[in-house]
Design an enzyme around this catalytic site. Structure first.
Site, PDB file in Angstrom:
ATOM      1  CG  HIS A 146     -13.811 -16.556  41.956  1.00 25.99           C
ATOM      2  ND1 HIS A 146     -13.334 -16.432  43.297  1.00 25.99           N
ATOM      3  CD2 HIS A 146     -13.346 -15.469  41.298  1.00 25.99           C
ATOM      4  CE1 HIS A 146     -12.733 -15.058  43.217  1.00 25.99           C
ATOM      5  NE2 HIS A 146     -12.709 -14.688  41.927  1.00 25.99           N
ATOM      6  CG  ASP A 155      -8.630 -14.246  41.837  1.00 26.65           C
ATOM      7  OD1 ASP A 155      -8.628 -14.782  40.428  1.00 26.65           O
ATOM      8  OD2 ASP A 155      -9.635 -13.361  41.887  1.00 26.65           O
ATOM      9  CG  MET A 199     -12.235  -6.985  42.201  1.00 22.91           C
ATOM     10  SD  MET A 199     -11.728  -8.250  40.880  1.00 22.91           S
ATOM     11  CE  MET A 199     -13.238  -9.290  40.852  1.00 22.91           C
ATOM     12  CG  MET A 231      -6.189  -9.337  44.155  1.00 22.49           C
ATOM     13  SD  MET A 231      -7.564 -10.487  43.425  1.00 22.49           S
ATOM     14  CE  MET A 231      -6.827 -10.441  41.529  1.00 22.49           C
ATOM     15  CG  ASP A 242     -13.970 -12.527  39.196  1.00 18.02           C
ATOM     16  OD1 ASP A 242     -13.318 -12.022  40.333  1.00 18.02           O
ATOM     17  OD2 ASP A 242     -13.745 -13.407  38.417  1.00 18.02           O
ATOM     18  N   GLY A 278      -7.091 -13.350  32.418  1.00 18.71           N
ATOM     19  CA  GLY A 278      -6.044 -13.645  31.453  1.00 18.71           C
ATOM     20  C   GLY A 278      -4.805 -12.757  31.583  1.00 18.71           C
ATOM     21  CG  MET A 312     -14.751  -6.696  37.895  1.00 18.04           C
ATOM     22  SD  MET A 312     -13.483  -6.958  36.846  1.00 18.04           S
ATOM     23  CE  MET A 312     -13.008  -8.599  37.127  1.00 18.04           C
ATOM     24  N   GLY A 343      -8.957  -6.667  38.337  1.00 17.78           N
ATOM     25  CA  GLY A 343      -9.551  -5.978  37.156  1.00 17.78           C
ATOM     26  C   GLY A 343      -9.803  -7.017  35.972  1.00 17.78           C
ATOM     27  CG  HIS A 402     -12.760 -11.134  43.904  1.00 13.58           C
ATOM     28  ND1 HIS A 402     -11.954 -11.352  43.239  1.00 13.58           N
ATOM     29  CD2 HIS A 402     -12.569 -10.380  44.549  1.00 13.58           C
ATOM     30  CE1 HIS A 402     -11.030 -10.754  43.210  1.00 13.58           C
ATOM     31  NE2 HIS A 402     -11.200  -9.787  44.119  1.00 13.58           N
ATOM     32  CB  SER A 437     -12.755 -17.076  37.638  1.00 11.35           C
ATOM     33  OG  SER A 437     -13.380 -15.773  37.162  1.00 11.35           O
TER      34      SER A 437
HETATM   35  C1  DX5 Z   1      -9.418 -10.759  38.147  1.00 15.36           C
HETATM   36  C2  DX5 Z   1     -10.437 -11.607  38.560  1.00 15.36           C
HETATM   37  C3  DX5 Z   1     -10.099 -13.223  38.496  1.00 15.36           C
HETATM   38  C4  DX5 Z   1     -10.087 -13.568  37.043  1.00 15.36           C
HETATM   39  C5  DX5 Z   1      -8.944 -14.459  36.806  1.00 15.36           C
HETATM   40  O1  DX5 Z   1      -9.493  -9.336  38.838  1.00 15.36           O
HETATM   41  O2  DX5 Z   1     -10.280 -11.425  40.257  1.00 15.36           O
HETATM   42  O3  DX5 Z   1     -10.883 -13.965  39.414  1.00 15.36           O
HETATM   43  O4  DX5 Z   1     -11.158 -14.208  36.675  1.00 15.36           O
HETATM   44  O5  DX5 Z   1      -8.702 -14.896  35.614  1.00 15.36           O
HETATM   45  P1  DX5 Z   1      -7.406 -15.826  35.180  1.00 15.36           P
HETATM   46  O6  DX5 Z   1      -7.720 -17.202  35.936  1.00 15.36           O
HETATM   47  O7  DX5 Z   1      -7.757 -15.916  33.793  1.00 15.36           O
HETATM   48  O8  DX5 Z   1      -6.117 -14.979  35.524  1.00 15.36           O
HETATM   49 ZN    ZN Z   2     -11.646 -13.112  41.231  1.00 12.43          ZN
END
Ligand code: DX5
Ligand code: ZN
Length: 226
Positions: A35, A177, A70, A139, A37, A147, A39, A144, A68, A11
């Site tokens: 990936h 994810d 969101m 998920m 993201d 880390g 948002m 959101g 992805h 990601s």
């Molecule tokens: C969070 C994202 C994830 C995020 C995962 O909502 O959808 O894709 O990047 O990050 P890590 O792998 O750090 O949990």
């Molecule tokens: Zn994601």
């Protein structure tokens, strides 16, 4: 359990946004999907990137994009990502009242269609929709932010999905994810996931490509033992 070879999808949320093309190239040859993201500061509180960045990045790499979304109102925005050349476009079940119809539109636009299920959403009402999808993203955190700490209890949804997919002989990737790293990927793979998003575990590592290879090795070992 019938599980195809693992997909590892770094990601870019955890990458350096000022050097995105370089960061993407760092995992080329090791990763299967990238990936991305998206948002919108409405569906989730965080705000990341949108279509113009995806379009520019599309020209910078050969890696398939796993987008992805969101965002609220995916009906309006999701097909644009398919048009931009995304391999897979995933939108959230919680943001869409007719997921099957949007999946059809995405497939018609030449992309794979993905359905995402957030932390607090049960999987059961969506199992019967799965023949319309290519990817089910479960998920393993609250969507959101990167880390966050992996929530093992959410793997029950992965197990339920895997049973359903195998029983129905569906061709569907089960993707996890959130918090996927060397110490969590094996349990996710053993539960039946076959696509793994990893942000911090890849881009927080000294050598992102090596981190991807390590994750793949762990996932495959866990699946072989299942
Ligand atoms: C969070 C994202 C994830 C995020 C995962 O909502 O959808 O894709 O990047 O990050 P890590 O792998 O750090 O949990
Ligand atoms: Zn994601």
């Amino acid at each position: 359990m019938t599980v195809p070879p693992s997909i590892i999808a770094p990601s870019i949320l955890a990458a350096d946004f000022a050097r995105l093309a370089e960061e993407v190239r760092a995992v080329e040859g090791a990763a299967d999907w990238l990936h991305v993201d998206v948002m919108d500061n409405h569906f989730v509180p965080n705000l990341t990137i949108g279509l113009p960045v995806v379009q520019s990045l599309r020209a910078a790499t050969e890696l398939p994009f796993d987008v992805h979304l969101m965002i609220t109102d995916p009906r309006r925005w999701a097909p644009g990502y398919a048009d931009a050349g995304a391999h897979n476009v995933t939108f959230h079940a919680e943001a869409c009242d007719d997921p099957v119809s949007l999946a059809k539109d995405l497939r018609a636009a030449g992309a794979k269609a993905g359905l995402a299920i957030d932390r607090d959403t049960p999987i059961e009402p969506y199992l019967e929709l799965l023949p319309s999808f290519d990817t089910l993203l479960i998920m393993t955190i609250k969507a959101g932010f990167g880390g966050q700490r992996f929530i093992p209890g959410l793997l029950d949804k992965v197990r339920a999905a895997r049973r359903h997919v195998d029983a129905g002989h569906l061709e569907l990737r089960i993707e996890v994810d959130g918090g996927i790293a060397a110490d969590t990927i094996e349990q996710a793979a053993a539960a039946g996931a076959d696509a793994f998003v990893a942000g911090t575990a890849v881009y927080g590592a000294e050598d992102p490509a090596e981190a991807v290879r390590r994750l793949r090795g762990l996932a495959e070992r866990a699946t072989a033992g299942a």
